[in-house]
Design an enzyme around this catalytic site. Structure first.
Site, PDB file in Angstrom:
ATOM      1  N   PRO A   1      -0.922  -6.344  -5.936  1.00  0.00           N
ATOM      2  CA  PRO A   1       0.427  -5.862  -5.616  1.00  0.00           C
ATOM      3  C   PRO A   1       0.698  -5.523  -4.162  1.00  0.00           C
ATOM      4  O   PRO A   1       1.842  -5.202  -3.822  1.00  0.00           O
ATOM      5  CB  PRO A   1       0.559  -4.606  -6.491  1.00  0.00           C
ATOM      6  CG  PRO A   1      -0.835  -4.113  -6.667  1.00  0.00           C
ATOM      7  CD  PRO A   1      -1.697  -5.347  -6.702  1.00  0.00           C
TER       8      PRO A   1
ATOM      9  N   GLU B   1      -7.316  -0.838   1.601  1.00  0.00           N
ATOM     10  CA  GLU B   1      -8.389  -0.561   2.542  1.00  0.00           C
ATOM     11  C   GLU B   1      -9.629   0.047   1.904  1.00  0.00           C
ATOM     12  O   GLU B   1     -10.290   0.920   2.483  1.00  0.00           O
ATOM     13  CB  GLU B   1      -7.873   0.374   3.633  1.00  0.00           C
ATOM     14  CG  GLU B   1      -7.420   1.752   3.162  1.00  0.00           C
ATOM     15  CD  GLU B   1      -5.975   1.855   2.728  1.00  0.00           C
ATOM     16  OE1 GLU B   1      -5.450   2.975   2.638  1.00  0.00           O
ATOM     17  OE2 GLU B   1      -5.354   0.795   2.472  1.00  0.00           O
TER      18      GLU B   1
ATOM     19  N   HIS C   1      -4.717  -4.267  10.205  1.00  0.00           N
ATOM     20  CA  HIS C   1      -4.220  -3.010   9.638  1.00  0.00           C
ATOM     21  C   HIS C   1      -5.257  -2.389   8.701  1.00  0.00           C
ATOM     22  O   HIS C   1      -5.579  -1.196   8.817  1.00  0.00           O
ATOM     23  CB  HIS C   1      -2.914  -3.275   8.888  1.00  0.00           C
ATOM     24  CG  HIS C   1      -2.275  -2.046   8.327  1.00  0.00           C
ATOM     25  ND1 HIS C   1      -1.311  -1.349   8.988  1.00  0.00           N
ATOM     26  CD2 HIS C   1      -2.493  -1.382   7.158  1.00  0.00           C
ATOM     27  CE1 HIS C   1      -0.930  -0.308   8.267  1.00  0.00           C
ATOM     28  NE2 HIS C   1      -1.641  -0.302   7.140  1.00  0.00           N
ATOM     29  N   GLU C   2      -5.778  -3.193   7.771  1.00  0.00           N
ATOM     30  CA  GLU C   2      -6.737  -2.651   6.813  1.00  0.00           C
ATOM     31  C   GLU C   2      -8.025  -2.212   7.505  1.00  0.00           C
ATOM     32  O   GLU C   2      -8.637  -1.200   7.123  1.00  0.00           O
ATOM     33  CB  GLU C   2      -7.027  -3.672   5.706  1.00  0.00           C
ATOM     34  CG  GLU C   2      -5.804  -4.202   4.972  1.00  0.00           C
ATOM     35  CD  GLU C   2      -4.873  -3.109   4.463  1.00  0.00           C
ATOM     36  OE1 GLU C   2      -5.366  -2.010   4.116  1.00  0.00           O
ATOM     37  OE2 GLU C   2      -3.652  -3.334   4.411  1.00  0.00           O
TER      38      GLU C   2
ATOM     39  N   HIS D   1      -7.715   1.205   9.038  1.00  0.00           N
ATOM     40  CA  HIS D   1      -7.864   2.296   8.080  1.00  0.00           C
ATOM     41  C   HIS D   1      -9.289   2.856   8.063  1.00  0.00           C
ATOM     42  O   HIS D   1      -9.498   3.993   7.613  1.00  0.00           O
ATOM     43  CB  HIS D   1      -7.502   1.819   6.675  1.00  0.00           C
ATOM     44  CG  HIS D   1      -6.057   1.947   6.333  1.00  0.00           C
ATOM     45  ND1 HIS D   1      -5.399   3.155   6.340  1.00  0.00           N
ATOM     46  CD2 HIS D   1      -5.143   1.020   5.943  1.00  0.00           C
ATOM     47  CE1 HIS D   1      -4.140   2.963   5.969  1.00  0.00           C
ATOM     48  NE2 HIS D   1      -3.956   1.679   5.731  1.00  0.00           N
TER      49      HIS D   1
ATOM     50  N   GLU E   1      -0.873   6.124   7.362  1.00  0.00           N
ATOM     51  CA  GLU E   1      -0.274   4.805   7.612  1.00  0.00           C
ATOM     52  C   GLU E   1       0.339   4.667   9.002  1.00  0.00           C
ATOM     53  O   GLU E   1       0.281   3.590   9.606  1.00  0.00           O
ATOM     54  CB  GLU E   1       0.778   4.496   6.546  1.00  0.00           C
ATOM     55  CG  GLU E   1       0.205   4.332   5.140  1.00  0.00           C
ATOM     56  CD  GLU E   1      -0.722   3.137   4.987  1.00  0.00           C
ATOM     57  OE1 GLU E   1      -0.883   2.364   5.958  1.00  0.00           O
ATOM     58  OE2 GLU E   1      -1.296   2.981   3.896  1.00  0.00           O
TER      59      GLU E   1
ATOM     60  N   ASP F   1       3.842   7.475  -5.115  1.00  0.00           N
ATOM     61  CA  ASP F   1       4.070   6.209  -4.421  1.00  0.00           C
ATOM     62  C   ASP F   1       5.344   6.217  -3.590  1.00  0.00           C
ATOM     63  O   ASP F   1       5.542   5.332  -2.747  1.00  0.00           O
ATOM     64  CB  ASP F   1       4.125   5.045  -5.422  1.00  0.00           C
ATOM     65  CG  ASP F   1       2.755   4.699  -5.978  1.00  0.00           C
ATOM     66  OD1 ASP F   1       1.768   4.865  -5.235  1.00  0.00           O
ATOM     67  OD2 ASP F   1       2.666   4.268  -7.142  1.00  0.00           O
TER      68      ASP F   1
ATOM     69  N   TYR G   1       5.024   4.350   7.757  1.00  0.00           N
ATOM     70  CA  TYR G   1       4.403   3.303   8.574  1.00  0.00           C
ATOM     71  C   TYR G   1       5.045   3.218   9.959  1.00  0.00           C
ATOM     72  O   TYR G   1       4.379   3.419  10.980  1.00  0.00           O
ATOM     73  CB  TYR G   1       4.537   1.944   7.883  1.00  0.00           C
ATOM     74  CG  TYR G   1       3.655   1.728   6.692  1.00  0.00           C
ATOM     75  CD1 TYR G   1       2.544   0.893   6.762  1.00  0.00           C
ATOM     76  CD2 TYR G   1       3.934   2.323   5.472  1.00  0.00           C
ATOM     77  CE1 TYR G   1       1.735   0.660   5.653  1.00  0.00           C
ATOM     78  CE2 TYR G   1       3.128   2.103   4.363  1.00  0.00           C
ATOM     79  CZ  TYR G   1       2.035   1.270   4.460  1.00  0.00           C
ATOM     80  OH  TYR G   1       1.235   1.053   3.370  1.00  0.00           O
TER      81      TYR G   1
END
Length: 600
Positions: A261, A266, A290-291, A294, A313, A368, A376
């Protein structure tokens, strides 16, 4: 490793656990993966730290777990109570622990456990079943009874039994090949929060991309994935030079099935990625940056509650753009920064003003809800603003020291603000008023000192848009050498009602509906829906239906379904497509689309 300090254990509105009294410090899993019943069954041993000497009860978070026996470390049976189910939080499991220092819970997961996606053989490219988890934000409780709060960190080990033809992987030390009996053992010595626990089981192969990195994927994807992400080791080197050493031993990637999804997750040592990143030209690797980032912001220093997600984030997006700049150049990074700012400015008018603050208040809401453009993009812009005020060298030194001091700990917004003032602003002779600190943290929208970027490449695109709107045919526009970012900017720069002729010409000339790049295709389809072109073009309509059915990335699903339900015709088409697509979506993605359609 940074100095030892007391753990930050604030009240978490999304967890029943009373970690300030008793907290889990180590977790030992013993699970069997049963694809037929779609369940994980076995036990978890929880080793405890007592922060309140007189504490006699351990409280765990669960979600529709079938709890069997509960025992204490000495083997004696423990008294326990499973509380009522709450639709947001699940059920508390209260265990009377006396003076015990460990607890063992025997349990089985529900077939509809929200963190787990079970894929049938026909739903995968390998022709074998597949299982993967997605624990963020508060879904780990649906496959392990634990303290499901980002402020609680624990090390873990696991024994996982799977069919011998499949490979099991976790966010831990991993094998690179199947073994003969299907029994896999894992160890994660570094302490992690619950949302970073991950498990994947499938027909997977491994390819190395460097001494500390590699890629797992299904056999027909693994070579393309290894090529796409070949720069991973270079990215690790780049971020280490800026912000200190990598502390997780290895950094491997898993390309999950298309129903995954998110763009990436990360999980330490094993980032999960969507296959929509496999563009064939390495143009979407900023997600890997990005990951990877993290590993410093988020995994190393973690938001204490989901109200503080911007500390995760926003910092990660800032590091991401710095990695991209170092590896791919300033021109590439500037385009990304400008696109991110566009996304934020587009989203802000649609949000409640309170939801545009950096520090959120999510009590009584889905955890969420914290994830979005504010955490972000506004979070990243805040750090870019600080860079402009104090200089890049000073900010880099501050961040490097911050990651070191608070390594393997959690952070909330008030504690960070105190650290920011003492370690960056005061030494630089900068007041909170000068940087509009309060407006960033607890003010709506975007403060007027937010940085602005102007890409020269986008200026050329803007001139192309002007020519197209003025009547030039698409074939006469020079698009040679354009990156996906330039195509995305072109589609965003088109007027709301450009006329069916122009859109048909663009699609016919440049094959937008057949683009292999998921970001270009998504941007095109969103524009085709919002402009109404999709209802006049069979080509665009077919591309839309195919795109929504073959992948489950929320970043793409949410805007497309939201745009569709704005009209009667679109609403009917959305329901028609979703009826076919929903069985292939992860529960998190299906929940997002369910809410969109229920509101329409």
């Amino acid at each position: 490793m940074g100095q030892a300090e007391e753990p930050l254990l604030p009240d978490d509105p999304h967890s029943y656990s009373r970690a300030r009294e008793v907290a889990v410090r180590h977790l030992s899993l013993d699970l069997e993966v049963d694809f037929e019943s779609r369940s994980l069954a076995g036990s978890v041993r929880l080793d405890l730290d007592r922060h309140a000497p007189d504490a006699s009860e351990l409280v765990l978070d669960t979600w529709q777990l079938e709890v069997g026996d509960v025992t204490l470390g000495d083997g004696s049976r423990a008294a326990y109570e499973l509380g009522e189910h709450d639709p947001l939080l699940g059920s508390p499991l209260r265990v009377r622990i006396g003076d015990a220092d460990s607890v063992v819970v025997h349990y089985r997961t529900h077939p509809e456990a929200r963190a787990l996606q079970w894929l049938e053989a026909e739903q995968t490219s390998s022709g074998h079943p597949f299982l993967f988890t997605q624990s963020q934000a508060i879904l780990a409780r649906s496959w392990v009874p634990l303290q499901d709060s980002p402020a609680v960190r624990f090390s873990y080990d696991a024994t996982v039994r799977v069919p011998p033809q499949l490979l099991a992987l976790m966010s831990a030390g991993n094998p690179t090949a199947r073994n003969g009996d299907g029994v896999h053992r894992f160890s994660m010595p570094q302490r992690v929060p619950s949302y970073l626990m991950a498990l994947a089981v499938g027909d997977l192969e491994f390819r190395s991309t460097g001494p500390r990195s590699g890629v797992y994927a299904e056999p027909d994807v693994v070579d393309a994935a290894a090529w796409e992400f070949a720069d991973t080791e270079q990215m690790i080197d780049a971020v280490q030079r800026r912000f200190g050493g990598y502390r997780w031993d290895r950094y491997d990637l898993l390309v999950a099935p298309a129903s995954f999804p998110f763009g990436g997750m990360e999980n330490p040592r094993l980032t999960f990625l969507t296959p929509t990143l496999l563009a064939g030209d390495r143009s979407l690797v900023s997600v890997v940056a990005h990951e990877l980032a993290h590993s410093w912001s988020g995994n190393l220093v973690t938001n204490a509650t989901w109200n503080d997600l911007w500390l995760n984030e926003g910092f990660t997006e800032y590091l991401e753009t710095r990695i991209v700049e170092d590896v791919y150049g300033e021109r590439f990074a500037t385009m990304i920064l400008q696109l991110y700012r566009q996304e934020l400015l587009s989203a802000l008018p649609r949000l409640d003003p309170r939801d545009t603050w950096l520090e959120q208040d999510l009590a009584g809401r889905d955890a969420d809800d914290a994830a979005g453009p504010v955490a972000y993009h506004k979070g990243s812009l805040f750090l870019s603003m600080l860079e402009q005020v104090v200089g890049r060298e000073r900010l880099d030194a501050f961040l490097t020291a911050y990651f070191d001091r608070y390594a393997f700990r959690s952070m909330d917004t008030p504690t960070f603000v105190g650290h920011l003032r003492a370690e960056l602003l005061d030494p630089a002779g900068v007041t909170p008023e000068q940087v509009q600190l309060e407006a960033w943290l607890h003010g709506p929208g975007l403060p007027d000192n937010a940085p602005v970027w102007h890409s020269e490449a986008f200026a050329d695109v803007d001139r192309a848009v002007e020519a197209l709107v003025a009547g030039r045919v698409a074939a006469e526009v020079d698009v040679s050498g354009w990156s996906p970012h330039e195509w995305i900017h072109l589609l965003r720069a088109l007027p709301d009602d450009p006329g069916a002729g122009l859109l048909a010409d663009l699609d016919e000339t440049f094959g937008l509906s057949e683009s292999r790049n998921s970001e270009i295709l998504f941007t095109w389809l969103r524009y085709a829906v919002e402009s109404g072109h999709v209802f006049d073009s069979l080509r665009a309509d077919r591309a839309l239906a195919d795109f929504l059915r073959r992948q489950g990335r929320i970043k793409f699903l949410r805007p497309l379904y939201t745009a569709l339900v704005e009209t009667d015709a679109g609403r009917a088409r959305a329901r028609e497509i979703y009826a076919v697509a929903r069985p292939g979506y992860h529960a998190v993605a299906a929940g997002v689309v369910d809410r969109i359609l229920d509101r329409s």
